[in-house]
Design a protein around this motif. Structure first.
Motif, mmCIF file in Angstrom:
data_model
loop_
_atom_site.group_PDB
_atom_site.id
_atom_site.type_symbol
_atom_site.label_atom_id
_atom_site.label_comp_id
_atom_site.label_asym_id
_atom_site.label_seq_id
_atom_site.Cartn_x
_atom_site.Cartn_y
_atom_site.Cartn_z
ATOM 1 N N UNK A 236 0.843 -1.199 0.000
ATOM 2 C CA UNK A 236 0.000 0.000 0.000
ATOM 3 C C UNK A 236 0.875 1.243 0.000
ATOM 4 N N UNK A 237 0.655 2.118 -0.979
ATOM 5 C CA UNK A 237 1.460 3.333 -1.111
ATOM 6 C C UNK A 237 0.731 4.592 -0.658
ATOM 7 N N UNK A 238 -0.608 4.592 -0.786
ATOM 8 C CA UNK A 238 -1.331 5.817 -0.448
ATOM 9 C C UNK A 238 -2.739 5.482 0.043
ATOM 10 N N UNK A 239 -3.095 6.065 1.187
ATOM 11 C CA UNK A 239 -4.442 5.948 1.736
ATOM 12 C C UNK A 239 -4.901 7.324 2.194
ATOM 13 N N UNK A 240 -6.112 7.692 1.840
ATOM 14 C CA UNK A 240 -6.714 8.951 2.311
ATOM 15 C C UNK A 240 -7.988 8.593 3.067
ATOM 16 N N UNK A 241 -8.142 9.152 4.258
ATOM 17 C CA UNK A 241 -9.285 8.836 5.107
ATOM 18 C C UNK A 241 -10.265 10.006 5.168
ATOM 19 N N UNK A 242 -11.533 9.638 5.346
ATOM 20 C CA UNK A 242 -12.600 10.593 5.675
ATOM 21 C C UNK A 242 -12.800 11.680 4.622
ATOM 22 N N UNK A 243 -12.588 11.325 3.356
ATOM 23 C CA UNK A 243 -12.928 12.272 2.294
ATOM 24 C C UNK A 243 -14.258 11.849 1.653
ATOM 25 N N UNK A 244 -14.766 12.673 0.778
ATOM 26 C CA UNK A 244 -16.041 12.371 0.120
ATOM 27 C C UNK A 244 -15.805 11.430 -1.055
ATOM 28 N N UNK A 245 -16.072 10.154 -0.839
ATOM 29 C CA UNK A 245 -15.860 9.154 -1.874
ATOM 30 C C UNK A 245 -17.140 8.907 -2.661
ATOM 31 N N UNK A 246 -16.967 8.657 -3.942
ATOM 32 C CA UNK A 246 -18.096 8.284 -4.790
ATOM 33 C C UNK A 246 -18.069 6.777 -5.012
ATOM 34 N N UNK A 247 -19.160 6.118 -4.647
ATOM 35 C CA UNK A 247 -19.287 4.682 -4.845
ATOM 36 C C UNK A 247 -20.305 4.453 -5.953
ATOM 37 N N UNK A 248 -19.826 4.192 -7.144
ATOM 38 C CA UNK A 248 -20.705 3.970 -8.288
ATOM 39 C C UNK A 248 -20.868 2.476 -8.512
ATOM 40 N N UNK A 249 -22.101 2.007 -8.427
ATOM 41 C CA UNK A 249 -22.377 0.595 -8.658
ATOM 42 C C UNK A 249 -22.383 0.287 -10.151
ATOM 43 N N UNK A 250 -21.799 -0.839 -10.501
ATOM 44 C CA UNK A 250 -21.740 -1.250 -11.896
ATOM 45 C C UNK A 250 -23.141 -1.558 -12.418
ATOM 46 N N UNK A 251 -23.385 -1.227 -13.678
ATOM 47 C CA UNK A 251 -24.674 -1.513 -14.310
ATOM 48 C C UNK A 251 -24.760 -3.012 -14.609
ATOM 49 N N UNK A 252 -25.587 -3.728 -13.839
ATOM 50 C CA UNK A 252 -25.687 -5.185 -13.985
ATOM 51 C C UNK A 252 -26.264 -5.602 -15.335
ATOM 52 N N UNK A 253 -27.074 -4.751 -15.941
ATOM 53 C CA UNK A 253 -27.727 -5.117 -17.200
ATOM 54 C C UNK A 253 -26.736 -5.292 -18.348
ATOM 55 N N UNK A 254 -25.543 -4.791 -18.202
ATOM 56 C CA UNK A 254 -24.538 -4.891 -19.259
ATOM 57 C C UNK A 254 -23.728 -6.180 -19.175
ATOM 58 N N UNK A 255 -24.047 -7.012 -18.169
ATOM 59 C CA UNK A 255 -23.279 -8.236 -17.956
ATOM 60 C C UNK A 255 -24.197 -9.451 -17.992
ATOM 61 N N UNK A 256 -23.636 -10.569 -18.418
ATOM 62 C CA UNK A 256 -24.354 -11.842 -18.402
ATOM 63 C C UNK A 256 -24.083 -12.536 -17.074
ATOM 64 N N UNK A 257 -25.142 -12.890 -16.377
ATOM 65 C CA UNK A 257 -24.967 -13.568 -15.094
ATOM 66 C C UNK A 257 -24.437 -14.985 -15.306
#
Length: 266
Positions: A236-257
Motif C-alpha cells: 500500500x502506497x497511499x491511503x486517504x481517510x474521511x474524504x467524500x468518496x463516490x461509490x458507483x455501482x456497476x450496471x448489472x444489465x450490461x453483464x451476463x450472469x
C-alpha cells in the motif's frame, strides 16, 4: 495463468483474509478485566474512519508456484461497502462490489457477473467470515471471526517472550490468534479451522503515518488447504481517510450472469 483467474485470487484473498470499523462492544466480566483492558487498548490504537480510499496498491500473488503482480485500488465506506478495482494494464479489468449481504464480481473482459454471498465461501472453504470481519481485516482492526461482538468468555491472552501479547479466540469453527505489539497494534492473525485442514495467516508490517492514521504499508496473506497454497502480498502506497468518496455501482444489465461454481471450477 489466465487473466480471468486474477478475480478468483482476489476474491479468495479477500475472503480468507480477509473487519468491523465501528467500535465493537466488549462484554466485561470481573475475571476478564485485564483481557478487557488489553482489547480496549488495541481498539483505541487502531485506525478509525468513515471512509478510506486506498488509491495506490499492488498485489503480488502466488498460487501453487505461479506468480504475477497486479495494480489495484480499494474504497471502503464504513459498515456499508467495499469496492475493489483490479487494473493490471492501467484500466479497470475486474471490479468487486462487496456489500453487507452480497458479493458482486464483474469480469469486464468477458462481460460476466458472478454474484454470491459470504455463506457460499463458508460452505466452500470453511471460512465463517462476514462483511464486518472482512472490513476489519482490511483496516488492521480487532475482531472475532464470525461475531460482531467481542466474546471474552471464549478468549484468553498471554505475554510472549518479547514485548508482544497473544490473544487467542475460539469459535465453533475456527481458532484465531492475534499478536499485539508494544504499540497495541495487531501485527499477525492466525486462523486454524476446526472442521477441515484450512489455515490462514495475515501479517501487518511497516507501519507509517498515512494521512491521519498509522497504517501498515504491507499486508501479507498465506492460506493453505491440504497441498494447495495461496500467497498474496499487498503493498500500500497511499491511503486517504474521511474524504467524500463516490461509490458507483456497476450496471448489472450490461453483464451476463454466470454461475459462481463454474467460475471456481475453471
Amino acid at each position: 495463468m489466465k487473466i480471468k483467474n486474477i478475480l478468483y485470487l482476489i476474491i479468495l484473498s479477500a475472503i480468507v483474509f480477509s473487519c468491523k470499523s465501528k467500535q465493537q462492544i466488549v462484554k466485561v466480566q470481573p475475571e476478564n478485566k485485564l483481557l478487557s483492558e488489553l482489547i480496549q487498548k488495541v481498539q483505541t490504537a487502531e485506525p478509525k474512519f468513515t471512509t478510506a480510499n486506498i488509491s495506490k496498491m499492488s498485489a503480488d500473488l502466488t498460487l501453487n508456484g505461479r506468480n504475477f503482480n497486479v495494480n489495484a485500488n480499494c474504497k471502503i465506506k464504513k459498515d456499508s461497502a467495499i469496492h475493489i478495482s483490479i487494473v493490471p494494464f492501467g484500466f479497470e479489468m475486474f471490479k468487486l462490489e462487496i456489500n453487507k449481504d452480497s458479493i458482486l464480481a464483474f469480469d469486464k473482459m468477458n462481460k460476466k457477473l458472478y454474484a454470491t454471498d459470504f455463506k457460499f465461501f463458508e460452505n466452500k472453504f470453511g471460512v465463517a467470515m462476514d462483511f464486518n470481519n472482512l472490513q476489519a481485516m482490511f483496516s488492521n482492526q480487532y475482531f472475532n471471526i464470525g461475531n460482531d461482538e467481542i466474546q471474552l468468555e471464549n478468549t484468553s491472552f498471554k505475554k510472549n517472550e518479547n514485548t508482544e501479547f497473544q490473544i487467542d479466540y475460539t469459535s465453533d469453527k475456527m481458532l484465531q490468534t492475534n499478536v499485539i505489539n508494544d504499540l497495541n497494534r495487531i501485527v499477525k492473525i492466525d486462523f486454524i479451522s476446526k472442521i477441515n485442514n484450512y489455515k490462514m495467516q495475515t501479517l501487518y508490517t511497516e507501519f507509517i503515518q498515512m494521512d491521519s492514521q498509522l497504517f501498515p504499508q504491507k499486508i501479507n496473506l498465506l492460506a493453505t488447504s491440504g497441498l494447495k497454497e495461496f500467497k498474496c502480498a499487498f503493498n500500500i502506497s497511499k491511503v486517504v481517510f474521511n474524504n467524500n468518496l463516490t461509490f458507483s455501482n456497476q450496471d448489472k444489465s450490461r453483464f451476463t450472469r454466470a454461475d459462481i461454481n463454474q467460475f471456481f471450477n475453471k
